[in-house]
Design a protein around this motif. Sequence first.
Motif, PDB file in Angstrom:
ATOM      1  N   CYS A  12      31.262  69.131   6.409  1.00  0.00           N
ATOM      2  CA  CYS A  12      32.570  69.739   6.240  1.00  0.00           C
ATOM      3  C   CYS A  12      32.499  71.234   6.528  1.00  0.00           C
ATOM      4  O   CYS A  12      31.411  71.785   6.674  1.00  0.00           O
ATOM      5  N   THR A  13      33.658  71.876   6.573  1.00  0.00           N
ATOM      6  CA  THR A  13      33.677  73.314   6.838  1.00  0.00           C
ATOM      7  C   THR A  13      33.454  74.141   5.580  1.00  0.00           C
ATOM      8  O   THR A  13      32.979  75.267   5.660  1.00  0.00           O
ATOM      9  N   ASP A  14      33.819  73.598   4.409  1.00  0.00           N
ATOM     10  CA  ASP A  14      33.618  74.309   3.142  1.00  0.00           C
ATOM     11  C   ASP A  14      33.256  73.271   2.078  1.00  0.00           C
ATOM     12  O   ASP A  14      34.128  72.588   1.536  1.00  0.00           O
ATOM     13  N   LYS A  15      31.963  73.156   1.778  1.00  0.00           N
ATOM     14  CA  LYS A  15      31.489  72.100   0.877  1.00  0.00           C
ATOM     15  C   LYS A  15      32.089  72.202  -0.516  1.00  0.00           C
ATOM     16  O   LYS A  15      32.345  71.189  -1.161  1.00  0.00           O
ATOM     17  N   HIS A  16      32.340  73.409  -0.995  1.00  0.00           N
ATOM     18  CA  HIS A  16      32.921  73.566  -2.333  1.00  0.00           C
ATOM     19  C   HIS A  16      34.380  73.115  -2.344  1.00  0.00           C
ATOM     20  O   HIS A  16      34.802  72.381  -3.244  1.00  0.00           O
ATOM     21  N   GLU A  17      35.149  73.524  -1.340  1.00  0.00           N
ATOM     22  CA  GLU A  17      36.552  73.121  -1.242  1.00  0.00           C
ATOM     23  C   GLU A  17      36.678  71.608  -1.080  1.00  0.00           C
ATOM     24  O   GLU A  17      37.496  70.965  -1.741  1.00  0.00           O
ATOM     25  N   SER A  18      35.869  71.041  -0.209  1.00  0.00           N
ATOM     26  CA  SER A  18      35.962  69.603   0.056  1.00  0.00           C
ATOM     27  C   SER A  18      35.562  68.763  -1.147  1.00  0.00           C
ATOM     28  O   SER A  18      36.224  67.774  -1.476  1.00  0.00           O
ATOM     29  N   ALA A  19      34.482  69.147  -1.825  1.00  0.00           N
ATOM     30  CA  ALA A  19      34.060  68.415  -3.023  1.00  0.00           C
ATOM     31  C   ALA A  19      35.108  68.533  -4.119  1.00  0.00           C
ATOM     32  O   ALA A  19      35.433  67.551  -4.793  1.00  0.00           O
ATOM     33  N   SER A  47      26.262  58.848  -4.377  1.00  0.00           N
ATOM     34  CA  SER A  47      26.818  60.201  -4.328  1.00  0.00           C
ATOM     35  C   SER A  47      27.236  60.554  -2.909  1.00  0.00           C
ATOM     36  O   SER A  47      26.669  60.060  -1.929  1.00  0.00           O
ATOM     37  N   LEU A  48      28.249  61.397  -2.825  1.00  0.00           N
ATOM     38  CA  LEU A  48      28.663  62.002  -1.575  1.00  0.00           C
ATOM     39  C   LEU A  48      28.160  63.429  -1.634  1.00  0.00           C
ATOM     40  O   LEU A  48      28.559  64.202  -2.508  1.00  0.00           O
ATOM     41  N   ASP A  49      27.251  63.763  -0.739  1.00  0.00           N
ATOM     42  CA  ASP A  49      26.592  65.065  -0.735  1.00  0.00           C
ATOM     43  C   ASP A  49      27.228  65.923   0.354  1.00  0.00           C
ATOM     44  O   ASP A  49      26.978  65.728   1.546  1.00  0.00           O
ATOM     45  N   TYR A  50      28.069  66.860  -0.065  1.00  0.00           N
ATOM     46  CA  TYR A  50      28.803  67.705   0.875  1.00  0.00           C
ATOM     47  C   TYR A  50      27.910  68.811   1.413  1.00  0.00           C
ATOM     48  O   TYR A  50      27.217  69.488   0.645  1.00  0.00           O
ATOM     49  N   ALA A  51      27.953  69.005   2.734  1.00  0.00           N
ATOM     50  CA  ALA A  51      27.148  70.027   3.404  1.00  0.00           C
ATOM     51  C   ALA A  51      28.020  70.758   4.415  1.00  0.00           C
ATOM     52  O   ALA A  51      28.757  70.127   5.179  1.00  0.00           O
ATOM     53  N   ASP A  52      27.932  72.082   4.389  1.00  0.00           N
ATOM     54  CA  ASP A  52      28.673  72.868   5.374  1.00  0.00           C
ATOM     55  C   ASP A  52      28.139  72.571   6.768  1.00  0.00           C
ATOM     56  O   ASP A  52      26.932  72.561   6.999  1.00  0.00           O
ATOM     57  N   ASP A 110      41.258  64.313   3.976  1.00  0.00           N
ATOM     58  CA  ASP A 110      40.751  65.477   3.251  1.00  0.00           C
ATOM     59  C   ASP A 110      40.941  66.712   4.132  1.00  0.00           C
ATOM     60  O   ASP A 110      41.455  66.612   5.260  1.00  0.00           O
ATOM     61  N   PRO A 111      40.584  67.907   3.647  1.00  0.00           N
ATOM     62  CA  PRO A 111      40.835  69.127   4.425  1.00  0.00           C
ATOM     63  C   PRO A 111      40.195  69.162   5.819  1.00  0.00           C
ATOM     64  O   PRO A 111      40.682  69.881   6.694  1.00  0.00           O
ATOM     65  N   ASP A 112      39.144  68.400   6.053  1.00  0.00           N
ATOM     66  CA  ASP A 112      38.497  68.374   7.365  1.00  0.00           C
ATOM     67  C   ASP A 112      38.884  67.159   8.195  1.00  0.00           C
ATOM     68  O   ASP A 112      38.301  66.919   9.257  1.00  0.00           O
TER      69      ASP A 112
END
Length: 126
Positions: A12-19, A47-52, A110-112
């Motif tokens: 994603c573009t922003d892992k904190h926003e997306s999570a 788990s879904l592990d969000y990464a920028d 989602d945002p992305d």
Amino acid sequence: MAVELNHTIVRCTDKHESARFLVDILGLPEPTTYGPFVVVQVANGVSLDYADDHGTVHPQHYAFLVADDEFDRIHARIVERGLTYWADPFHRTEGEVNTHDGGRGLYWDDPDGHSLEIITVPYGGG
């Protein structure tokens, strides 16, 4: 040991926003961090592990099996936030809920642009 899915990486573009977006909509526990990831844990241990991703995000599809009462709460949060949702994965039937396999389901982005889905009955009738 049986094979189980443990985690998947969500670029994603922003892992904190997306999570945050996911936990707020689904009503999940606060995300945690592990190394470079922001981790969203779901009830079945996956788990879904969000990464920028500093390049172009390639949208994926993530489906969540939920109980009827959870579906109602999630649907309400989607509506409250003014998010567009669809009854189908191709985004043709806007603002409707499907009733496939005797359950209910809907899709939103989602945002992305990842396609998120909630269903109350697994495909094939569970």
